[in-house]
Write a protein that holds these residues in place. Structure first.
Motif, PDB file in Angstrom:
ATOM      1  N   GLY A  97     -11.231  38.837   0.978  1.00 34.31           N
ATOM      2  CA  GLY A  97     -12.114  39.947   0.633  1.00 34.31           C
ATOM      3  C   GLY A  97     -13.543  39.738   1.078  1.00 34.31           C
ATOM      4  O   GLY A  97     -14.209  40.669   1.540  1.00 34.31           O
ATOM      5  N   GLU A  98     -14.025  38.518   0.984  1.00 33.21           N
ATOM      6  CA  GLU A  98     -15.391  38.211   1.433  1.00 33.21           C
ATOM      7  C   GLU A  98     -15.543  38.414   2.936  1.00 33.21           C
ATOM      8  O   GLU A  98     -16.551  38.939   3.404  1.00 33.21           O
ATOM      9  N   LEU A  99     -14.533  38.019   3.708  1.00 34.95           N
ATOM     10  CA  LEU A  99     -14.598  38.172   5.163  1.00 34.95           C
ATOM     11  C   LEU A  99     -14.389  39.621   5.599  1.00 34.95           C
ATOM     12  O   LEU A  99     -14.924  40.048   6.624  1.00 34.95           O
ATOM     13  N   SER A 100     -13.618  40.367   4.841  1.00 34.59           N
ATOM     14  CA  SER A 100     -13.279  41.727   5.255  1.00 34.59           C
ATOM     15  C   SER A 100     -13.998  42.796   4.442  1.00 34.59           C
ATOM     16  O   SER A 100     -13.736  43.984   4.615  1.00 34.59           O
ATOM     17  N   PHE A 101     -14.914  42.372   3.564  1.00 38.81           N
ATOM     18  CA  PHE A 101     -15.641  43.312   2.702  1.00 38.81           C
ATOM     19  C   PHE A 101     -14.677  44.235   1.965  1.00 38.81           C
ATOM     20  O   PHE A 101     -14.835  45.452   1.967  1.00 38.81           O
ATOM     21  N   SER A 102     -13.661  43.648   1.363  1.00 38.38           N
ATOM     22  CA  SER A 102     -12.630  44.479   0.760  1.00 38.38           C
ATOM     23  C   SER A 102     -12.309  44.060  -0.662  1.00 38.38           C
ATOM     24  O   SER A 102     -12.628  42.967  -1.095  1.00 38.38           O
ATOM     25  N   LYS A 103     -11.656  44.963  -1.347  1.00 37.19           N
ATOM     26  CA  LYS A 103     -11.233  44.771  -2.739  1.00 37.19           C
ATOM     27  C   LYS A 103      -9.720  44.969  -2.766  1.00 37.19           C
ATOM     28  O   LYS A 103      -9.231  46.070  -2.584  1.00 37.19           O
ATOM     29  N   TRP A 104      -9.006  43.886  -2.970  1.00 37.62           N
ATOM     30  CA  TRP A 104      -7.558  43.913  -2.883  1.00 37.62           C
ATOM     31  C   TRP A 104      -6.902  44.251  -4.214  1.00 37.62           C
ATOM     32  O   TRP A 104      -7.416  43.908  -5.279  1.00 37.62           O
ATOM     33  N   CYS A 105      -5.747  44.898  -4.123  1.00 42.33           N
ATOM     34  CA  CYS A 105      -4.907  45.148  -5.291  1.00 42.33           C
ATOM     35  C   CYS A 105      -3.459  45.073  -4.814  1.00 42.33           C
ATOM     36  O   CYS A 105      -3.197  44.855  -3.636  1.00 42.33           O
ATOM     37  N   SER A 106      -2.539  45.281  -5.719  1.00 41.66           N
ATOM     38  CA  SER A 106      -1.133  45.325  -5.338  1.00 41.66           C
ATOM     39  C   SER A 106      -0.740  46.768  -5.044  1.00 41.66           C
ATOM     40  O   SER A 106      -1.417  47.710  -5.468  1.00 41.66           O
ATOM     41  N   ALA A 107       0.366  46.938  -4.338  1.00 36.47           N
ATOM     42  CA  ALA A 107       0.892  48.289  -4.098  1.00 36.47           C
ATOM     43  C   ALA A 107       1.235  48.953  -5.422  1.00 36.47           C
ATOM     44  O   ALA A 107       1.065  50.164  -5.582  1.00 36.47           O
ATOM     45  N   ALA A 108       1.671  48.159  -6.384  1.00 41.25           N
ATOM     46  CA  ALA A 108       2.032  48.705  -7.698  1.00 41.25           C
ATOM     47  C   ALA A 108       0.846  49.402  -8.371  1.00 41.25           C
ATOM     48  O   ALA A 108       1.020  50.393  -9.077  1.00 41.25           O
ATOM     49  N   VAL A 109      -0.364  48.892  -8.142  1.00 40.30           N
ATOM     50  CA  VAL A 109      -1.557  49.523  -8.720  1.00 40.30           C
ATOM     51  C   VAL A 109      -1.727  50.928  -8.164  1.00 40.30           C
ATOM     52  O   VAL A 109      -1.968  51.885  -8.906  1.00 40.30           O
ATOM     53  N   LEU A 110      -1.607  51.081  -6.840  1.00 42.55           N
ATOM     54  CA  LEU A 110      -1.751  52.413  -6.245  1.00 42.55           C
ATOM     55  C   LEU A 110      -0.607  53.332  -6.666  1.00 42.55           C
ATOM     56  O   LEU A 110      -0.823  54.522  -6.896  1.00 42.55           O
ATOM     57  N   ILE A 111       0.585  52.793  -6.789  1.00 39.63           N
ATOM     58  CA  ILE A 111       1.721  53.605  -7.236  1.00 39.63           C
ATOM     59  C   ILE A 111       1.465  54.136  -8.642  1.00 39.63           C
ATOM     60  O   ILE A 111       1.688  55.322  -8.926  1.00 39.63           O
ATOM     61  N   LYS A 112       0.968  53.285  -9.518  1.00 35.75           N
ATOM     62  CA  LYS A 112       0.663  53.717 -10.889  1.00 35.75           C
ATOM     63  C   LYS A 112      -0.406  54.817 -10.889  1.00 35.75           C
ATOM     64  O   LYS A 112      -0.306  55.791 -11.632  1.00 35.75           O
ATOM     65  N   LEU A 113      -1.416  54.668 -10.038  1.00 38.03           N
ATOM     66  CA  LEU A 113      -2.451  55.698  -9.934  1.00 38.03           C
ATOM     67  C   LEU A 113      -1.864  57.006  -9.384  1.00 38.03           C
ATOM     68  O   LEU A 113      -2.217  58.091  -9.862  1.00 38.03           O
ATOM     69  N   LEU A 114      -0.988  56.920  -8.411  1.00 41.42           N
ATOM     70  CA  LEU A 114      -0.331  58.128  -7.896  1.00 41.42           C
ATOM     71  C   LEU A 114       0.507  58.796  -8.982  1.00 41.42           C
ATOM     72  O   LEU A 114       0.500  60.025  -9.122  1.00 41.42           O
ATOM     73  N   GLN A 115       1.211  57.993  -9.763  1.00 40.96           N
ATOM     74  CA  GLN A 115       2.022  58.541 -10.855  1.00 40.96           C
ATOM     75  C   GLN A 115       1.160  59.286 -11.865  1.00 40.96           C
ATOM     76  O   GLN A 115       1.594  60.285 -12.445  1.00 40.96           O
TER      77      GLN A 115
END
Length: 183
Positions: A97-115
């Protein structure tokens, strides 16, 4: 720069009057509600810190019955008994994340948000084995003398990704779903 390149390539392929490109904020998109039949953020979710707002915007700009396709890097899904990654895993993801300026999560997190937006037909597939092969090739090619600064940055990031793939920590997945038709 990518917009100019994409525009030039689309014109060269005879698609200039059929497609357009622009840069926009993923959590405050300048598009009308329900504007797109297909919403496809490619490797964008990893760079957005507010995942809830990101998913909300995807659903908002998708037309009723429209398809949403999310393709991105993720960290592994957590076991149902775990609330977070192991310390060593979190440290590894944080380095990436430090090298790519990113905030990682799991696919399950996005699936829950979509639900939470009541989207339909949610499907996911793990494409990690295919992308891991590319990442390994990128590590090898980035050590060549003609490497530019962007490739050099990727050269620092890519070994961490490859190591993460080997650990089963880093995943590359696709999530698809459909926005419900309006009643």
């Amino acid at each position: 720069m990518e917009v100019q390149r994409a525009t030039a390539l689309s014109v060269a392929e005879g698609l200039g009057d059929k497609v357009s490109f622009q840069v926009a904020d993923a959590i405050k998109q300048p598009f009308a509600d329900g504007q797109f039949d297909l919403v496809w953020p490619m490797e964008s979710s990893v760079h957005v810190h507010d995942k809830r707002k990101f998913v909300s915007e995807l659903v908002r700009v998708a037309s009723p019955g429209g398809t949403i396709i999310i393709v991105s890097f993720f960290h592994r899904n957590l076991d149902s008994s775990k609330e977070s990654l192991q310390t060593s895993e979190k440290e590894h993801v944080d380095k990436i994340g430090e090298l790519s300026f990113s905030k990682w999560c799991s696919a399950a997190v996005l699936i829950k948000l979509l639900q939470s937006h009541s989207v339909e037909d949610i499907k996911t597939a793990d494409w990690t084995p295919h992308v891991a092969l590319f990442a390994t090739a990128l590590v090898q090619s980035s050590s060549r003398p003609r490497v530019g600064p962007k490739t050099a940055k990727g050269a620092n990031l890519t070994p961490l990704l490859v190591e993460g793939y080997e650990m089963g920590l880093i995943k590359y997945a696709i999530i698809t779903c459909r926005k419900p038709q309006q009643n």
